[in-house]
Design a protein around this motif. Structure first.
Motif, PDB file in Angstrom:
ATOM      1  N   ASP A  79     143.050 121.353 -25.928  1.00  0.00           N
ATOM      2  CA  ASP A  79     143.673 120.453 -24.939  1.00  0.00           C
ATOM      3  C   ASP A  79     143.178 119.017 -25.107  1.00  0.00           C
ATOM      4  O   ASP A  79     143.910 118.069 -24.825  1.00  0.00           O
ATOM      5  N   PHE A  80     141.936 118.879 -25.525  1.00  0.00           N
ATOM      6  CA  PHE A  80     141.345 117.544 -25.682  1.00  0.00           C
ATOM      7  C   PHE A  80     142.042 116.774 -26.801  1.00  0.00           C
ATOM      8  O   PHE A  80     142.145 115.550 -26.765  1.00  0.00           O
ATOM      9  N   GLY A  81     142.551 117.513 -27.778  1.00  0.00           N
ATOM     10  CA  GLY A  81     143.229 116.877 -28.919  1.00  0.00           C
ATOM     11  C   GLY A  81     142.380 117.005 -30.161  1.00  0.00           C
ATOM     12  O   GLY A  81     141.145 117.035 -30.074  1.00  0.00           O
ATOM     13  N   HIS A 102     133.450 116.506 -20.494  1.00  0.00           N
ATOM     14  CA  HIS A 102     134.815 116.978 -20.259  1.00  0.00           C
ATOM     15  C   HIS A 102     135.000 118.396 -20.799  1.00  0.00           C
ATOM     16  O   HIS A 102     135.537 119.262 -20.104  1.00  0.00           O
ATOM     17  N   ASP A 161     133.290 120.900 -18.563  1.00  0.00           N
ATOM     18  CA  ASP A 161     134.041 121.136 -17.318  1.00  0.00           C
ATOM     19  C   ASP A 161     135.295 121.957 -17.592  1.00  0.00           C
ATOM     20  O   ASP A 161     135.615 122.890 -16.850  1.00  0.00           O
ATOM     21  N   ALA A 162     136.012 121.579 -18.657  1.00  0.00           N
ATOM     22  CA  ALA A 162     137.281 122.263 -18.957  1.00  0.00           C
ATOM     23  C   ALA A 162     137.026 123.728 -19.320  1.00  0.00           C
ATOM     24  O   ALA A 162     137.765 124.622 -18.896  1.00  0.00           O
ATOM     25  N   GLU A 210     143.684 113.142 -33.762  1.00  0.00           N
ATOM     26  CA  GLU A 210     144.500 112.557 -32.692  1.00  0.00           C
ATOM     27  C   GLU A 210     143.678 111.631 -31.794  1.00  0.00           C
ATOM     28  O   GLU A 210     144.144 110.566 -31.386  1.00  0.00           O
ATOM     29  N   VAL A 211     142.480 112.062 -31.482  1.00  0.00           N
ATOM     30  CA  VAL A 211     141.663 111.385 -30.479  1.00  0.00           C
ATOM     31  C   VAL A 211     140.831 110.234 -31.058  1.00  0.00           C
ATOM     32  O   VAL A 211     140.711 109.169 -30.438  1.00  0.00           O
TER      33      VAL A 211
END
Lengths: 105, 219
Positions: B70-72, B45, B48-49, B76-77
């Motif tokens: 953006d992924f966090g 991810h 790609d991002a 958070e994740v």
């Protein structure tokens, strides 16, 4: 829109973006952002556990595929996923109609 | 973007990405295969991002930082990833326990040639092991379902994983205790009895308990 209010609907939204074609994780998140007009505000990393949960439930089927020389985990809707999506849509329509009636919108 | 440009971009952004992924991986506990595939997906991810941000005009470092942001944050994740791992571990534990319990009726089948030992205690244990066995089988079956297809009806979280682990540990210990006691009270001290107890109770329950402990660590 904040992540807390989205959390309960995230599964249905994921199922919806996979309705037409199998997608890998990043493409799913892009589709969610595109369809929401960029208003979806949640850490993108939290989408992956939701994908795994939907897969464990049997609503999604995943497989590793190769795209432009890179391996990607691709998800597609299963039959039960389509049924679940149809049910969620019906529920949402009834819910939004009811709230709309009460709020007078 | 050309392939060479893509490769150069991926190489230069790898510091930010690697640092994030290392930190994420270090914070996760649970089945290695699931953990690896989750971190691999996160890595894919971010790649790609970052490329998408570069193609949109950002410089490589900013693009990688934006992708990670953006992924966090890991804080958070990671809890979401950890729940996935805990439930996967619990499912494995429940399936192991179910497999162990499915062979128990054959282990405890009375040997007509040996005869049944006398004594009230043995009779109580015999009844107890049957009841416990049935309960454990039902428990393992329900929890294996809850951690898998049961997600259709309710979300299996860490509390379900913890219940699976604790239930497996407690019931496994009870089964071992009853099994050993019944063998001691049983017909003689035949080596075969102890071999059966070791092969079908002690070793499998030890394996299940290890998996249960790992599940608890993942909760």
């Amino acid at each position: 829109m904040k992540s807390e209010s989205l959390r309960g609907h995230l599964d249905a939204m994921i199922l919806a973006v996979l309705e037409d074609e199998p997608l890998h994780g990043y493409a799913i998140i892009e589709a969610l952002a595109r369809r929401s007009g960029g208003r979806l505000d949640l850490p993108t990393g939290t989408v992956y556990p939701a994908l795994r949960r939907l897969e464990a439930a049997g609503h999604l089927v995943s497989s590793w595929s190769e795209e432009t020389g890179r391996r990607r985990r691709t998800y597609r809707l299963s039959r039960s996923g389509r049924k679940e999506l149809a049910g969620r849509r019906t529920e949402w329509q009834a819910f939004s109609r009811m709230v709309g009636d009460v709020l007078g919108t | 973007m050309t392939t060479r440009g893509r490769v150069r971009t991926m190489e230069s952004m790898s510091d930010v990405r690697t640092e994030y992924l290392t930190s994420l991986a270090a914070s996760l506990r649970g089945p290695r295969r699931v953990r690896r595939s989750l971190v691999q997906e996160a890595s894919d991810h971010l790649e790609d991002a970052t490329l998408a941000h570069v193609e949109a005009g950002l410089d490589e470092h900013t693009a990688a930082c934006r992708a990670v942001a953006d992924f966090g944050t890991v804080d958070e994740v990671a809890p979401h990833f950890q729940t996935t791992l805990a439930v996967a571990s619990a499912r494995r534990t429940a399936l192991m326990l179910l497999t162990v319990m499915l062979v128990q009726p054959f282990v405890w089948d009375d040997d007509p040639a040996a005869g049944r030992p006398d004594g009230a205690l043995y009779a109580v244990l015999d009844t107890g092991v049957e009841a416990l066995g049935m309960a454990m089988m039902a428990f393992a079956f329900v929890l294996a379902l809850a951690c898998g297809i049961g997600n259709r009806w309710f979300l299996a979280g860490r509390s379900v994983a913890r219940l699976t682990a604790v239930g497996s540990l407690v019931s496994g210990a009870a089964l071992v205790a009853i099994g050993v006691l019944m063998t001691v009270l049983g017909n003689g001290q035949r080596l075969l009895d102890w071999v059966l107890v070791a092969a079908f109770i002690l070793v499998p329950i030890a394996g299940t308990s290890l998996s249960a402990r790992r599940t608890l660590a993942a909760c």
